[in-house]
Design a protein around this motif. Structure first.
Motif, PDB file in Angstrom:
ATOM      1  N   THR A  17     -48.171  98.555 -39.703  1.00  0.00           N
ATOM      2  CA  THR A  17     -49.637  98.516 -39.717  1.00  0.00           C
ATOM      3  C   THR A  17     -50.176  99.930 -39.526  1.00  0.00           C
ATOM      4  N   THR A  18     -51.432 100.103 -39.804  1.00  0.00           N
ATOM      5  CA  THR A  18     -52.051 101.417 -39.594  1.00  0.00           C
ATOM      6  C   THR A  18     -51.980 101.819 -38.116  1.00  0.00           C
ATOM      7  N   PHE A  45     -42.710  96.798 -42.894  1.00  0.00           N
ATOM      8  CA  PHE A  45     -43.965  97.502 -43.196  1.00  0.00           C
ATOM      9  C   PHE A  45     -44.665  97.789 -41.873  1.00  0.00           C
ATOM     10  N   ALA A  57     -46.500  97.804 -51.480  1.00  0.00           N
ATOM     11  CA  ALA A  57     -47.066  96.862 -50.509  1.00  0.00           C
ATOM     12  C   ALA A  57     -46.389  95.497 -50.584  1.00  0.00           C
ATOM     13  N   GLN A  58     -46.629  94.696 -49.571  1.00  0.00           N
ATOM     14  CA  GLN A  58     -46.059  93.362 -49.463  1.00  0.00           C
ATOM     15  C   GLN A  58     -46.405  92.504 -50.686  1.00  0.00           C
ATOM     16  N   TYR A  59     -45.451  91.693 -51.095  1.00  0.00           N
ATOM     17  CA  TYR A  59     -45.738  90.698 -52.113  1.00  0.00           C
ATOM     18  C   TYR A  59     -45.216  89.357 -51.632  1.00  0.00           C
ATOM     19  N   ALA A  92     -38.046  97.894 -30.776  1.00  0.00           N
ATOM     20  CA  ALA A  92     -39.502  98.025 -30.711  1.00  0.00           C
ATOM     21  C   ALA A  92     -40.109  96.771 -31.326  1.00  0.00           C
ATOM     22  N   LYS A  93     -41.240  96.324 -30.769  1.00  0.00           N
ATOM     23  CA  LYS A  93     -41.902  95.154 -31.339  1.00  0.00           C
ATOM     24  C   LYS A  93     -42.733  95.567 -32.545  1.00  0.00           C
ATOM     25  N   VAL A  94     -42.581  94.818 -33.623  1.00  0.00           N
ATOM     26  CA  VAL A  94     -43.381  95.074 -34.814  1.00  0.00           C
ATOM     27  C   VAL A  94     -44.170  93.809 -35.128  1.00  0.00           C
ATOM     28  N   ASP A  95     -45.462  93.932 -35.022  1.00  0.00           N
ATOM     29  CA  ASP A  95     -46.354  92.810 -35.317  1.00  0.00           C
ATOM     30  C   ASP A  95     -46.798  92.939 -36.771  1.00  0.00           C
ATOM     31  N   PRO A  96     -46.319  92.029 -37.648  1.00  0.00           N
ATOM     32  CA  PRO A  96     -46.657  92.165 -39.074  1.00  0.00           C
ATOM     33  C   PRO A  96     -48.114  91.841 -39.371  1.00  0.00           C
ATOM     34  N   ASN A  97     -48.805  91.285 -38.394  1.00  0.00           N
ATOM     35  CA  ASN A  97     -50.225  91.016 -38.598  1.00  0.00           C
ATOM     36  C   ASN A  97     -51.014  92.287 -38.336  1.00  0.00           C
ATOM     37  N   GLY A  98     -52.050  92.447 -39.094  1.00  0.00           N
ATOM     38  CA  GLY A  98     -52.878  93.623 -38.842  1.00  0.00           C
ATOM     39  C   GLY A  98     -53.358  94.242 -40.131  1.00  0.00           C
ATOM     40  N   THR A  99     -53.750  95.486 -40.016  1.00  0.00           N
ATOM     41  CA  THR A  99     -54.342  96.200 -41.135  1.00  0.00           C
ATOM     42  C   THR A  99     -53.291  97.095 -41.780  1.00  0.00           C
ATOM     43  N   TYR A 100     -53.214  97.055 -43.100  1.00  0.00           N
ATOM     44  CA  TYR A 100     -52.261  97.891 -43.831  1.00  0.00           C
ATOM     45  C   TYR A 100     -52.974  98.784 -44.843  1.00  0.00           C
ATOM     46  N   GLN A 101     -52.472  99.991 -44.963  1.00  0.00           N
ATOM     47  CA  GLN A 101     -52.903 100.904 -46.015  1.00  0.00           C
ATOM     48  C   GLN A 101     -52.070 100.595 -47.256  1.00  0.00           C
ATOM     49  N   VAL A 122     -37.620  94.895 -33.792  1.00  0.00           N
ATOM     50  CA  VAL A 122     -36.839  95.663 -34.762  1.00  0.00           C
ATOM     51  C   VAL A 122     -36.154  96.841 -34.078  1.00  0.00           C
ATOM     52  N   ARG A 131     -40.255 103.994 -24.597  1.00  0.00           N
ATOM     53  CA  ARG A 131     -38.958 104.021 -25.266  1.00  0.00           C
ATOM     54  C   ARG A 131     -38.294 105.392 -25.240  1.00  0.00           C
TER      55      ARG A 131
END
Lengths: 342, 342
Positions: free
Chosen positions: A149-150, A147, B135-137, B58-67, B49, A279
């Motif tokens: 983030t925005t 997923f 969205a995440q569950y 690329a680094k993906v930070d799962p923390n943060g704001t999601y739509q 990822v 990148r």
């Protein structure tokens, strides 16, 4: 302002209005799913599920046979067809066919543009994206979904000026200078994003091959993650792929079999700000090396770095950028030059 | 065969060809996402990822704001508009807007039918279905997704004759006698199914309200799970809903507020085989009771049990059945009768 300049602007406005007002006449439109396979899941308990509030519970046995890894295709066939072959549009990672529809700020996208130019357009959702559906993990897909983030696409798709350029407050976002992405529609773009896996490439390629086997000889226009899909499917079906248009391909085909593509006219387009990205210089270099391998085998690959063609400010999302129709016109002209229009 | 019979068949064939050959002329087509909200996720590790094979990590930070919890709407605006209001089409559970597109056996669906009749059609994917994304569950959605086996819809949607009527071998499937579902396309129908949650009703209703707030006064045609969505959204926006067409609604609105719907002309349609099903007599009774409550408050609800109207053999998937255009014509006639066409 000179009279000539005013006259030119007036003419442009009239042309713009005329285009918006011209109807799209279709001899048909519709959709289908294609590809996929059946899998067995066993050893799990039966569940009782209420599918609608106040509804009557139904038993759902999770054991059994499941249809997985199909893809979705929506087609629009113009009444006055001018493309020599159907035009297949394949989206990039974490997105769906919405990529080519209305832009995030509400302008016409490439689906409508090429349809208006007389192409039979087949716009699709790849395996596990959008209307293709997705399958159980880890039972079927071997990784977890990703997923975003925005902030992530803003900083990774060359809209903002790299890491930490995003801010929840639009006024505080650090946009790359001269960027063509319609930042006022960024929130809408984020809504287009869907979860994606990183372990489904083989299934995705199999479904795309099934699509082209069903539709027949076609031109393929593909974006970003679909770079490897477009080139690999063409390597699997070289006789059915009549042209390849790679928009910022993030992956390539099998370099050892680059010669298979030598009879397929190919256009690769890159946007702006490549050199300042962490990148994209490497990603672009991979694409150029693959193009060189095709050319070394006697193939024809045209590479357009948009800034060098005088088209500046494009993000990774070229088909959504404010100058998207200018780039579309470049592609249309290339297709005409290759004799792919009637 | 008599000459009259042959002449009639010939006439039917010609009419069929004429319909297929008539172009669809659009003044515009496009799409948008609407609704949803932002959520924060925190306390999770950063991941690296590789988004495309051979690509650059690329680094993906799962923390943060999601739509999350937005929905997708695709619209087709006919050049010669004859509907007094836009027609919104809402699909049922585990499905997407594909419900109203080409039928599983390749015939025209209700999207094309009502477009050809001059309706501006807004066909959509509800929250967490198709191009709406999900969205995440359990972080965002509070339950696990439900997946259906290939057998489940066959036995639950009144295509097959109840439990154990499905068989992997099409020749061994026990189809309800006279059933109109195009069983030769059943495999294609299964490909249209997408995972769904059972805990997202509030989010779905909020997004549908956002859709109608954006589109403006509309007629809503809704199916199955969307029964509760159609009636509840109408209760939330009674001034913006100009008619309700419920196709086999599996849920209802708030019975305590049935009077809110008294000024909205409503049509409820049920297919065949209800009485021999284990769940549908109760589901239909719920719908009839809700209709009675609306009528008791002075409202107008027309209930059509198709077999009693001489239209026999319909499964739960009325819009896909072989006689789908016959039912569509019944709906069109009802809309005309309510003065909702120009």
């Amino acid at each position: 302002m000179s009279r000539i300049a005013i006259a030119s602007i007036t003419a442009l406005l009239i042309v713009g209005q005329a285009r918006a007002a011209e109807p799209i006449t279709l001899r048909d439109m519709g959709s289908f799913h294609v590809g996929g396979r059946l899998v067995e899941i066993s050893g799990k308990p039966v569940k009782e599920v209420v599918f609608a509030p106040g509804g009557v519970p139904a038993k759902v046995d999770p054991n059994g046979t499941y249809q997985v890894e199909q893809m979705y295709v929506q087609y629009f066939l113009p009444a006055n067809e001018k493309g020599a072959y159907p035009l297949l549009m394949w989206h990039g990672g974490g997105l769906t066919g919405v990529t080519y529809e209305t832009t995030p700020d509400g302008r016409e996208g490439w689906l409508n543009y090429f349809l208006r130019k007389g192409w039979a357009v087949y716009n699709s959702d790849a395996v596990e994206r959008g209307r293709a559906g997705w399958a159980q993990y880890p039972d079927v897909f071997k990784s977890e979904p990703v997923f975003l983030t925005t902030a992530n696409p803003f900083e990774r798709f060359r809209i903002g000026d790299g890491p930490n350029s995003y801010d929840p407050d639009p006024a505080k976002r650090k946009v790359l200078p001269g960027n063509q992405f319609p930042v006022e529609g960024y929130e809408n773009f984020v809504k287009q994003n869907v979860p994606r896996w990183t372990t489904t490439d083989d299934a995705t390629i199999a479904a795309y091959i099934a699509e082209i086997d069903r539709v027949g000889p076609s031109v393929i226009l593909f974006h970003s993650q679909a770079g490897s899909f477009g080139f690999k499917v063409a390597q699997a079906r070289p006789d059915k792929v009549k042209a390849l248009i790679a928009i910022e391909p993030a992956g390539i085909g099998d370099p050892a079999r680059a010669d298979v593509l030598k009879n397929i006219p190919t256009l690769i387009i890159y946007g702006d700000y490549i050199e300042r990205d962490s990148r994209w210089p490497k990603i672009r270099a991979n694409g150029i090396a693959f193009a060189d391998a095709i050319k070394a085998a006697g193939g024809s690959v045209d590479i357009v770095d948009l800034p060098q063609a005088g088209i500046k400010g494009n993000s990774h999302l070229v088909m959504m950028d404010k100058n998207n129709l200018e780039v579309a016109a470049l592609i249309q002209k290339w297709l005409e030059g290759k004799g792919l229009t009637k």
